[in-house]
Design a protein around this motif. Structure first.
Motif, PDB file in Angstrom:
ATOM      1  N   GLU A   8       0.713  -1.089   0.069  1.00  0.00           N
ATOM      2  CA  GLU A   8       0.251   0.045   0.076  1.00  0.00           C
ATOM      3  C   GLU A   8       0.989   1.307   0.030  1.00  0.00           C
ATOM      4  OE1 GLU A   8      -3.420   0.227  -0.252  1.00  0.00           O
ATOM      5  OE2 GLU A   8      -3.452  -1.928  -0.512  1.00  0.00           O
ATOM      6  N   LEU A   9       2.134   1.123   0.807  1.00  0.00           N
ATOM      7  CA  LEU A   9       2.828   2.327   0.848  1.00  0.00           C
ATOM      8  C   LEU A   9       3.681   2.489  -0.479  1.00  0.00           C
ATOM      9  CD1 LEU A   9       4.080   1.986   4.393  1.00  0.00           C
ATOM     10  CD2 LEU A   9       2.720   4.056   3.329  1.00  0.00           C
ATOM     11  N   ARG A  10       3.838   1.535  -1.287  1.00  0.00           N
ATOM     12  CA  ARG A  10       4.727   1.681  -2.622  1.00  0.00           C
ATOM     13  C   ARG A  10       4.430   2.621  -3.499  1.00  0.00           C
ATOM     14  NH1 ARG A  10       5.210  -4.149  -4.315  1.00  0.00           N
ATOM     15  NH2 ARG A  10       6.395  -4.452  -2.357  1.00  0.00           N
ATOM     16  N   THR A  11       3.019   2.694  -3.943  1.00  0.00           N
ATOM     17  CA  THR A  11       2.535   3.998  -4.820  1.00  0.00           C
ATOM     18  C   THR A  11       2.953   5.256  -4.220  1.00  0.00           C
ATOM     19  OG1 THR A  11       0.696   2.249  -5.270  1.00  0.00           O
ATOM     20  CG2 THR A  11       0.336   4.499  -6.373  1.00  0.00           C
ATOM     21  N   LYS A  49      -1.696   8.935   6.787  1.00  0.00           N
ATOM     22  CA  LYS A  49      -2.859   8.387   6.962  1.00  0.00           C
ATOM     23  C   LYS A  49      -2.904   6.940   7.185  1.00  0.00           C
ATOM     24  CE  LYS A  49      -7.706   8.912   5.350  1.00  0.00           C
ATOM     25  NZ  LYS A  49      -8.395   9.524   4.259  1.00  0.00           N
ATOM     26  N   LEU A  50      -2.311   6.135   6.430  1.00  0.00           N
ATOM     27  CA  LEU A  50      -1.954   4.925   6.145  1.00  0.00           C
ATOM     28  C   LEU A  50      -1.007   4.672   7.379  1.00  0.00           C
ATOM     29  CD1 LEU A  50      -1.168   3.972   2.659  1.00  0.00           C
ATOM     30  CD2 LEU A  50      -2.403   2.422   4.107  1.00  0.00           C
ATOM     31  N   VAL A  51       0.210   5.126   7.786  1.00  0.00           N
ATOM     32  CA  VAL A  51       1.079   5.067   8.802  1.00  0.00           C
ATOM     33  C   VAL A  51       0.221   5.105  10.148  1.00  0.00           C
ATOM     34  CG1 VAL A  51       3.134   5.754   9.868  1.00  0.00           C
ATOM     35  CG2 VAL A  51       2.971   5.383   7.318  1.00  0.00           C
ATOM     36  N   ASN A  52      -0.616   6.094  10.395  1.00  0.00           N
ATOM     37  CA  ASN A  52      -1.258   6.130  11.561  1.00  0.00           C
ATOM     38  C   ASN A  52      -2.157   5.017  11.838  1.00  0.00           C
ATOM     39  OD1 ASN A  52      -0.158   8.499  12.461  1.00  0.00           O
ATOM     40  ND2 ASN A  52      -1.531   9.633  11.240  1.00  0.00           N
ATOM     41  N   HIS A  53      -2.825   4.822  10.599  1.00  0.00           N
ATOM     42  CA  HIS A  53      -3.897   3.559  10.970  1.00  0.00           C
ATOM     43  C   HIS A  53      -3.084   2.254  11.183  1.00  0.00           C
ATOM     44  CE1 HIS A  53      -7.402   5.276   8.677  1.00  0.00           C
ATOM     45  NE2 HIS A  53      -7.217   5.907   9.838  1.00  0.00           N
ATOM     46  N   MET A  54      -2.029   1.945  10.466  1.00  0.00           N
ATOM     47  CA  MET A  54      -1.252   0.480  10.754  1.00  0.00           C
ATOM     48  C   MET A  54      -0.612   0.803  12.249  1.00  0.00           C
ATOM     49  SD  MET A  54       0.992   0.716   7.294  1.00  0.00           S
ATOM     50  CE  MET A  54       0.312   0.643   5.979  1.00  0.00           C
ATOM     51  N   PHE A 167      -7.317  -3.584   4.290  1.00  0.00           N
ATOM     52  CA  PHE A 167      -7.018  -2.881   2.808  1.00  0.00           C
ATOM     53  C   PHE A 167      -8.085  -3.172   1.745  1.00  0.00           C
ATOM     54  CE2 PHE A 167      -2.803  -3.311   4.818  1.00  0.00           C
ATOM     55  CZ  PHE A 167      -2.510  -2.004   4.917  1.00  0.00           C
ATOM     56  N   TYR A 168      -9.097  -3.934   2.210  1.00  0.00           N
ATOM     57  CA  TYR A 168      -9.957  -4.549   1.233  1.00  0.00           C
ATOM     58  C   TYR A 168     -11.008  -3.288   0.678  1.00  0.00           C
ATOM     59  CZ  TYR A 168     -13.321  -7.007  -1.538  1.00  0.00           C
ATOM     60  OH  TYR A 168     -13.928  -7.241  -2.975  1.00  0.00           O
ATOM     61  N   GLN A 169     -11.217  -3.031  -0.371  1.00  0.00           N
ATOM     62  CA  GLN A 169     -12.189  -1.752  -0.648  1.00  0.00           C
ATOM     63  C   GLN A 169     -13.107  -2.500  -1.674  1.00  0.00           C
ATOM     64  OE1 GLN A 169      -9.063   1.410  -1.502  1.00  0.00           O
ATOM     65  NE2 GLN A 169     -10.621   2.378  -0.017  1.00  0.00           N
ATOM     66  N   ALA A 170     -14.453  -2.344  -1.686  1.00  0.00           N
ATOM     67  CA  ALA A 170     -15.387  -2.931  -2.387  1.00  0.00           C
ATOM     68  C   ALA A 170     -15.404  -2.032  -3.676  1.00  0.00           C
ATOM     69  CB  ALA A 170     -16.458  -3.026  -1.902  1.00  0.00           C
ATOM     70  N   ASP A 171     -16.000  -2.659  -4.587  1.00  0.00           N
ATOM     71  CA  ASP A 171     -16.223  -1.983  -6.125  1.00  0.00           C
ATOM     72  C   ASP A 171     -16.884  -0.462  -5.791  1.00  0.00           C
ATOM     73  OD1 ASP A 171     -15.291  -3.285  -8.377  1.00  0.00           O
ATOM     74  OD2 ASP A 171     -17.051  -3.840  -9.032  1.00  0.00           O
ATOM     75  N   ASN A 172     -17.770  -0.626  -4.992  1.00  0.00           N
ATOM     76  CA  ASN A 172     -18.657   0.656  -4.687  1.00  0.00           C
ATOM     77  C   ASN A 172     -17.563   1.916  -4.356  1.00  0.00           C
ATOM     78  OD1 ASN A 172     -17.928   0.205  -2.084  1.00  0.00           O
ATOM     79  ND2 ASN A 172     -19.874  -0.535  -1.391  1.00  0.00           N
ATOM     80  N   SER A 173     -16.311   1.561  -3.954  1.00  0.00           N
ATOM     81  CA  SER A 173     -15.565   2.646  -3.274  1.00  0.00           C
ATOM     82  C   SER A 173     -14.505   3.264  -4.085  1.00  0.00           C
ATOM     83  CB  SER A 173     -14.806   2.074  -1.960  1.00  0.00           C
ATOM     84  OG  SER A 173     -13.956   1.169  -2.442  1.00  0.00           O
ATOM     85  N   SER A 175     -14.310   5.824  -6.184  1.00  0.00           N
ATOM     86  CA  SER A 175     -14.327   7.168  -6.375  1.00  0.00           C
ATOM     87  C   SER A 175     -14.148   7.873  -4.954  1.00  0.00           C
ATOM     88  CB  SER A 175     -15.673   7.791  -7.015  1.00  0.00           C
ATOM     89  OG  SER A 175     -16.781   7.309  -5.983  1.00  0.00           O
ATOM     90  N   VAL A 176     -14.049   6.958  -3.942  1.00  0.00           N
ATOM     91  CA  VAL A 176     -14.024   7.643  -2.638  1.00  0.00           C
ATOM     92  C   VAL A 176     -12.393   7.383  -1.803  1.00  0.00           C
ATOM     93  CG1 VAL A 176     -14.793   7.595  -0.301  1.00  0.00           C
ATOM     94  CG2 VAL A 176     -16.393   6.792  -2.328  1.00  0.00           C
ATOM     95  N   ALA A 177     -12.112   8.345  -1.332  1.00  0.00           N
ATOM     96  CA  ALA A 177     -10.825   8.264  -0.885  1.00  0.00           C
ATOM     97  C   ALA A 177     -10.556   7.665   0.753  1.00  0.00           C
ATOM     98  CB  ALA A 177      -9.867   9.755  -0.692  1.00  0.00           C
ATOM     99  N   GLY A 178     -10.395   6.521   0.775  1.00  0.00           N
ATOM    100  CA  GLY A 178     -10.166   5.687   1.963  1.00  0.00           C
ATOM    101  C   GLY A 178      -8.926   4.958   2.236  1.00  0.00           C
ATOM    102  N   THR A 179      -8.649   4.197   3.196  1.00  0.00           N
ATOM    103  CA  THR A 179      -7.527   3.414   3.312  1.00  0.00           C
ATOM    104  C   THR A 179      -7.772   1.845   3.358  1.00  0.00           C
ATOM    105  OG1 THR A 179      -7.848   3.404   5.629  1.00  0.00           O
ATOM    106  CG2 THR A 179      -6.266   5.164   4.744  1.00  0.00           C
ATOM    107  N   GLY A 180      -8.985   1.536   3.336  1.00  0.00           N
ATOM    108  CA  GLY A 180      -9.431   0.053   3.441  1.00  0.00           C
ATOM    109  C   GLY A 180      -9.253  -0.393   4.792  1.00  0.00           C
ATOM    110  N   LEU A 181      -8.625   0.297   5.643  1.00  0.00           N
ATOM    111  CA  LEU A 181      -8.483  -0.115   7.085  1.00  0.00           C
ATOM    112  C   LEU A 181      -9.676   0.079   8.145  1.00  0.00           C
ATOM    113  CD1 LEU A 181      -4.752   0.573   7.494  1.00  0.00           C
ATOM    114  CD2 LEU A 181      -5.890  -1.464   7.381  1.00  0.00           C
ATOM    115  N   GLY A 182     -10.335   0.981   7.887  1.00  0.00           N
ATOM    116  CA  GLY A 182     -11.434   1.565   8.921  1.00  0.00           C
ATOM    117  C   GLY A 182     -12.355   0.170   9.419  1.00  0.00           C
TER     118      GLY A 182
END
Ligand code: ADP
Length: 217
Positions: A8-11, A49-54, A167-173, A175-182
């Motif tokens: 996730e951090l690579r990009t 954001k990712l690092v904080n969640h991790m 990190f899973y984000q469904a198809d519906n997401s 256009s939405v900015a999330g991390t997949g960690l919530g």
């Protein structure tokens, strides 16, 4: 987890490095430098954001005993989170709640607030314009049930079991900015309190997340 996290951090790291290399190749105009800095800032924020969640995750997994459990008033907690989050008014969504009096529970206030905040944030994020969110807390015979329902975009049946994965984000997401960690954080918090979580949802027709805890009385 480490391999998912580095993936996730690579990009954002690649984008930052590419922007730096491009900017340093030859002298650029101040507009070009500004554009590059904005991209770097955006990617940096995403990483942060990712690092904080991790880190939150790791703390919960590795140092679960650092979260104290105490007897708390779940009624007050749910009311207070709902009161604050009703002020968001994103997309003109209206949040209502029905909370039974004097629901007591032994748990960690901070984690339980986070759990509810994450569920309500998602209800806003995946809600439709002028939609509704409904939060309910009640005592059942043997259990306490907390639910968060929305009339938003819903989740396809085949994806419902996957959304709690990291990190899973469904198809519906898309256009939405999330991390997949919530939701995986929500799942861990429910586990920490020996509870269960389930989802009922239909595409286009909204979702209901139901958390149950054992009654302490
Ligand atoms: P994200 O940061 O992408 O929101 P989450 O872990 O919170 O990550 O949720 C995982 C995925 O589950 C989301 O990407 C979205 O596809 C789906 N999802 C979560 N909550 C809802 C909801 N209330 N309505 C529709 N889809 C949802």
């Amino acid at each position: 987890f480490t391999s998912d996290a580095s993936h996730e951090l690579r990009t954002p790291v690649s984008v930052i490095l590419a922007q730096c290399e491009l900017s340093l190749e030859e002298p650029r105009s101040s507009e070009e430098y500004e554009d590059a800095l904005r991209t770097i800032q955006r990617q940096g924020r995403k990483m942060s954001k990712l690092v904080n969640h991790m880190l939150d995750f790791t703390r919960l997994e590795m140092r679960a005993d650092s979260y104290m459990r105490q007897k708390l008033d779940l009624t007050e907690l749910v009311r207070s989170v709902c009161f604050d989050m009703a002020l968001i008014q994103e997309k003109e969504i209206v949040l209502n709640y029905e909370v039974q009096e004097q629901v007591e529970f032994v748990g960690n206030y901070q984690l339980l607030s986070r759990m509810l905040t994450n569920l309500i944030s998602n209800a806003y994020r995946y809600g439709k314009e002028q939609g509704h969110i409904f939060v309910s807390l009640k005592h059942l015979e043997q259990e306490i049930e907390l639910s968060v329902a929305d009339d938003g975009i819903g989740i396809a049946t085949e994806e419902q079991e996957k959304i709690f994965r990291r990190f899973y984000q469904a198809d519906n997401s898309r256009s939405v900015a999330g991390t997949g960690l919530g939701l995986s954080m929500v799942y861990e918090i429910v586990q920490f309190h020996d509870g269960t979580i389930s989802v009922e949802s239909e595409l286009q027709n909204g979702s209901t997340f139901i958390v149950t805890f054992k009654n302490i009385n």
